[in-house]
Design a protein around this motif. Structure first.
Motif, PDB file in Angstrom:
ATOM      1  N   ALA A 277      89.523 -19.047 -27.531  1.00  0.00           N
ATOM      2  CA  ALA A 277      89.676 -19.743 -28.809  1.00  0.00           C
ATOM      3  C   ALA A 277      90.746 -19.056 -29.666  1.00  0.00           C
ATOM      4  CB  ALA A 277      88.338 -19.789 -29.545  1.00  0.00           C
TER       5      ALA A 277
ATOM      6  N   LEU B 295      94.143 -20.682 -30.967  1.00  0.00           N
ATOM      7  CA  LEU B 295      94.457 -20.652 -32.399  1.00  0.00           C
ATOM      8  C   LEU B 295      95.878 -20.110 -32.628  1.00  0.00           C
ATOM      9  CD1 LEU B 295      93.269 -20.958 -35.326  1.00  0.00           C
ATOM     10  CD2 LEU B 295      92.690 -18.545 -35.202  1.00  0.00           C
TER      11      LEU B 295
ATOM     12  N   GLU C  50      98.564 -22.475 -31.323  1.00  0.00           N
ATOM     13  CA  GLU C  50      98.707 -23.671 -32.167  1.00  0.00           C
ATOM     14  C   GLU C  50      99.421 -23.348 -33.483  1.00  0.00           C
ATOM     15  OE1 GLU C  50      98.485 -26.642 -31.420  1.00  0.00           O
ATOM     16  OE2 GLU C  50      97.313 -26.656 -29.587  1.00  0.00           O
TER      17      GLU C  50
ATOM     18  N   ILE D 104      96.024 -28.656 -24.634  1.00  0.00           N
ATOM     19  CA  ILE D 104      94.932 -29.629 -24.826  1.00  0.00           C
ATOM     20  C   ILE D 104      94.175 -29.835 -23.518  1.00  0.00           C
ATOM     21  CG2 ILE D 104      94.429 -32.075 -25.252  1.00  0.00           C
ATOM     22  CD1 ILE D 104      96.686 -32.070 -27.331  1.00  0.00           C
TER      23      ILE D 104
ATOM     24  N   SER E 273      86.571 -27.788 -23.416  1.00  0.00           N
ATOM     25  CA  SER E 273      85.622 -27.348 -24.429  1.00  0.00           C
ATOM     26  C   SER E 273      84.952 -28.560 -25.082  1.00  0.00           C
ATOM     27  CB  SER E 273      86.350 -26.502 -25.477  1.00  0.00           C
ATOM     28  OG  SER E 273      85.536 -26.298 -26.586  1.00  0.00           O
TER      29      SER E 273
ATOM     30  N   HIS F  81      88.661 -33.892 -35.449  1.00  0.00           N
ATOM     31  CA  HIS F  81      89.844 -33.164 -34.982  1.00  0.00           C
ATOM     32  C   HIS F  81      90.338 -33.720 -33.647  1.00  0.00           C
ATOM     33  CE1 HIS F  81      92.383 -29.858 -33.657  1.00  0.00           C
ATOM     34  NE2 HIS F  81      91.663 -29.798 -32.564  1.00  0.00           N
ATOM     35  N   ALA F  82      89.405 -33.932 -32.710  1.00  0.00           N
ATOM     36  CA  ALA F  82      89.793 -34.391 -31.374  1.00  0.00           C
ATOM     37  C   ALA F  82      90.359 -35.814 -31.421  1.00  0.00           C
ATOM     38  CB  ALA F  82      88.588 -34.330 -30.442  1.00  0.00           C
TER      39      ALA F  82
ATOM     40  N   THR G 289      97.711 -38.014 -32.371  1.00  0.00           N
ATOM     41  CA  THR G 289      98.948 -37.297 -32.705  1.00  0.00           C
ATOM     42  C   THR G 289      99.706 -36.877 -31.457  1.00  0.00           C
ATOM     43  OG1 THR G 289      97.838 -36.492 -34.687  1.00  0.00           O
ATOM     44  CG2 THR G 289      99.844 -35.352 -34.032  1.00  0.00           C
TER      45      THR G 289
ATOM     46  N   LEU H 143      96.128 -29.739 -37.265  1.00  0.00           N
ATOM     47  CA  LEU H 143      96.090 -28.269 -37.223  1.00  0.00           C
ATOM     48  C   LEU H 143      95.054 -27.740 -38.208  1.00  0.00           C
ATOM     49  CD1 LEU H 143      97.444 -25.881 -35.846  1.00  0.00           C
ATOM     50  CD2 LEU H 143      99.241 -25.940 -37.558  1.00  0.00           C
TER      51      LEU H 143
ATOM     52  N   PHE I  81      91.726 -25.577 -37.659  1.00  0.00           N
ATOM     53  CA  PHE I  81      91.314 -24.351 -38.379  1.00  0.00           C
ATOM     54  C   PHE I  81      89.872 -24.493 -38.867  1.00  0.00           C
ATOM     55  CE2 PHE I  81      95.967 -23.695 -39.958  1.00  0.00           C
ATOM     56  CZ  PHE I  81      96.318 -23.225 -38.708  1.00  0.00           C
TER      57      PHE I  81
ATOM     58  N   TYR J 246      87.492 -24.150 -35.993  1.00  0.00           N
ATOM     59  CA  TYR J 246      87.393 -22.724 -35.640  1.00  0.00           C
ATOM     60  C   TYR J 246      86.502 -21.990 -36.651  1.00  0.00           C
ATOM     61  CZ  TYR J 246      88.957 -17.938 -34.598  1.00  0.00           C
ATOM     62  OH  TYR J 246      89.001 -16.599 -34.273  1.00  0.00           O
TER      63      TYR J 246
ATOM     64  N   TRP K 169      82.858 -23.028 -36.209  1.00  0.00           N
ATOM     65  CA  TRP K 169      82.257 -22.594 -34.939  1.00  0.00           C
ATOM     66  C   TRP K 169      82.084 -21.070 -34.865  1.00  0.00           C
ATOM     67  CZ3 TRP K 169      83.824 -25.549 -29.862  1.00  0.00           C
ATOM     68  CH2 TRP K 169      83.593 -26.920 -30.042  1.00  0.00           C
TER      69      TRP K 169
HETATM   70  C1  HEM Z   1      98.236 -32.062 -32.103  1.00  0.00           C
HETATM   71  C2  HEM Z   1      97.171 -31.811 -31.385  1.00  0.00           C
HETATM   72  C3  HEM Z   1      96.206 -30.653 -31.597  1.00  0.00           C
HETATM   73  C4  HEM Z   1      96.339 -29.504 -32.349  1.00  0.00           C
HETATM   74  C5  HEM Z   1      97.524 -29.072 -33.203  1.00  0.00           C
HETATM   75  C6  HEM Z   1      95.103 -28.750 -32.200  1.00  0.00           C
HETATM   76  C7  HEM Z   1      94.825 -27.521 -32.802  1.00  0.00           C
HETATM   77  C8  HEM Z   1      93.635 -26.802 -32.651  1.00  0.00           C
HETATM   78  C9  HEM Z   1      93.345 -25.508 -33.237  1.00  0.00           C
HETATM   79  C10 HEM Z   1      94.291 -24.692 -34.139  1.00  0.00           C
HETATM   80  C11 HEM Z   1      92.083 -25.152 -32.877  1.00  0.00           C
HETATM   81  C12 HEM Z   1      91.319 -23.857 -33.245  1.00  0.00           C
HETATM   82  C13 HEM Z   1      91.284 -22.862 -32.079  1.00  0.00           C
HETATM   83  C14 HEM Z   1      90.013 -22.931 -31.245  1.00  0.00           C
HETATM   84  O1  HEM Z   1      88.909 -23.022 -31.800  1.00  0.00           O
HETATM   85  O2  HEM Z   1      90.106 -22.886 -30.003  1.00  0.00           O
HETATM   86  C15 HEM Z   1      91.558 -26.221 -32.038  1.00  0.00           C
HETATM   87  C16 HEM Z   1      90.303 -26.240 -31.457  1.00  0.00           C
HETATM   88  C17 HEM Z   1      89.771 -27.283 -30.737  1.00  0.00           C
HETATM   89  N1  HEM Z   1      90.376 -28.477 -30.423  1.00  0.00           N
HETATM   90 FE1  HEM Z   1      92.292 -28.958 -30.889  1.00  0.00          FE
HETATM   91  N2  HEM Z   1      94.254 -29.481 -31.385  1.00  0.00           N
HETATM   92  C18 HEM Z   1      94.878 -30.642 -30.995  1.00  0.00           C
HETATM   93  C19 HEM Z   1      94.365 -31.637 -30.183  1.00  0.00           C
HETATM   94  C20 HEM Z   1      93.073 -31.680 -29.663  1.00  0.00           C
HETATM   95  C21 HEM Z   1      92.555 -32.718 -28.801  1.00  0.00           C
HETATM   96  C22 HEM Z   1      93.357 -33.929 -28.302  1.00  0.00           C
HETATM   97  C23 HEM Z   1      91.241 -32.380 -28.513  1.00  0.00           C
HETATM   98  C24 HEM Z   1      90.208 -33.076 -27.669  1.00  0.00           C
HETATM   99  C25 HEM Z   1      90.310 -34.238 -27.097  1.00  0.00           C
HETATM  100  C26 HEM Z   1      90.953 -31.154 -29.208  1.00  0.00           C
HETATM  101  C27 HEM Z   1      89.723 -30.506 -29.191  1.00  0.00           C
HETATM  102  C28 HEM Z   1      89.478 -29.249 -29.706  1.00  0.00           C
HETATM  103  C29 HEM Z   1      88.228 -28.526 -29.550  1.00  0.00           C
HETATM  104  C30 HEM Z   1      86.955 -28.998 -28.819  1.00  0.00           C
HETATM  105  C31 HEM Z   1      88.407 -27.281 -30.187  1.00  0.00           C
HETATM  106  C32 HEM Z   1      87.421 -26.101 -30.220  1.00  0.00           C
HETATM  107  C33 HEM Z   1      87.786 -25.272 -28.974  1.00  0.00           C
HETATM  108  C34 HEM Z   1      86.950 -24.017 -28.801  1.00  0.00           C
HETATM  109  O3  HEM Z   1      87.031 -23.138 -29.644  1.00  0.00           O
HETATM  110  O4  HEM Z   1      86.259 -23.934 -27.759  1.00  0.00           O
HETATM  111  N3  HEM Z   1      92.086 -30.748 -29.898  1.00  0.00           N
HETATM  112  N4  HEM Z   1      92.522 -27.209 -31.930  1.00  0.00           N
END
Ligand code: HEM
Length: 153
Positions: free
Chosen positions: A14, A18, A21, A58, A65, A89-90, A96, A136, A140, A143, A146
């Motif tokens: 994670a 972070l 990103e 992603i 995740s 977010h997802a 996007t 983004l 945050f 994150y 969680w």
């Molecule tokens: C422009 C697209 C995206 C950006 C800029 C972005 C950015 C981020 C950031 C900064 C985090 C926090 C770091 C973390 O907790 O791991 C995060 C977490 C997460 N994102 Fe994204 N994300 C994007 C697209 C997506 C998509 C398409 C999905 C799912 C279909 C997704 C699902 C998740 C999930 C489930 C987490 C928590 C992950 C974990 O901590 O296990 N994100 N994202």
């Protein structure tokens, strides 16, 4: 409990997502500056690399995740901020990233049929950048919800 960034409970994956990103978000802004200064080739390379690299992050990091942590609790637990934030977010993140890939194909290649190619580049690219930063911030927030104890309770 894990010791993530600054003493959070985040697992290393994670924290890596972070940091990557944040770097990509800043990179896109730098790429915008290339366009403003007339360096269009550099602009195209910079933004395309980030959109494709983000697709890899992603697919390899966030979708797995999401499938394990979030999908099984939708819609039953959607009233909880833990799942609602991640789901919002997802959803916006998927839109996007698809928009980014569409712009890449429409502006950088001739693969798309003429009918669905872009004409108003600036508008689409600016909208994509704004959406990206919104996603983004939702990342945050996810994150923080969680992994940062006592923040939301
Ligand atoms: C422009 C697209 C995206 C950006 C800029 C972005 C950015 C981020 C950031 C900064 C985090 C926090 C770091 C973390 O907790 O791991 C995060 C977490 C997460 N994102 Fe994204 N994300 C994007 C697209 C997506 C998509 C398409 C999905 C799912 C279909 C997704 C699902 C998740 C999930 C489930 C987490 C928590 C992950 C974990 O901590 O296990 N994100 N994202």
């Amino acid at each position: 409990m894990n010791e993530g960034l600054r003493g959070t409970a985040a697992p290393p994956a994670a924290d890596i997502i972070l940091l990557l990103e944040i770097a990509m978000g800043v990179g896109l802004v730098a790429g915008t500056w290339f366009a403003r200064t007339g360096l269009f080739r550099q602009h195209a390379w910079c933004q395309s690399t980030i959109v494709l690299f983000n697709l890899a992050v992603i697919v390899l990091g966030m979708i797995p995740s999401f499938r394990v942590q979030v999908l099984p609790r939708i819609p039953a637990k959607l009233e909880k901020s833990y799942f609602a934030l991640a789901a919002a977010h997802a959803t916006l993140g998927s839109i996007t990233e698809i928009l980014g890939l569409y712009i890449l194909l429409a502006a950088g290649t001739e693969l798309l049929p003429e009918k669905i190619r872009l004409t108003r580049y600036k508008l689409w690219m600016r909208s994509a950048l704004v959406l990206w930063w919104l996603v983004l911030f939702l990342g945050f927030a996810t994150y923080a919800r969680w992994y940062v104890p006592n923040l939301f309770r």
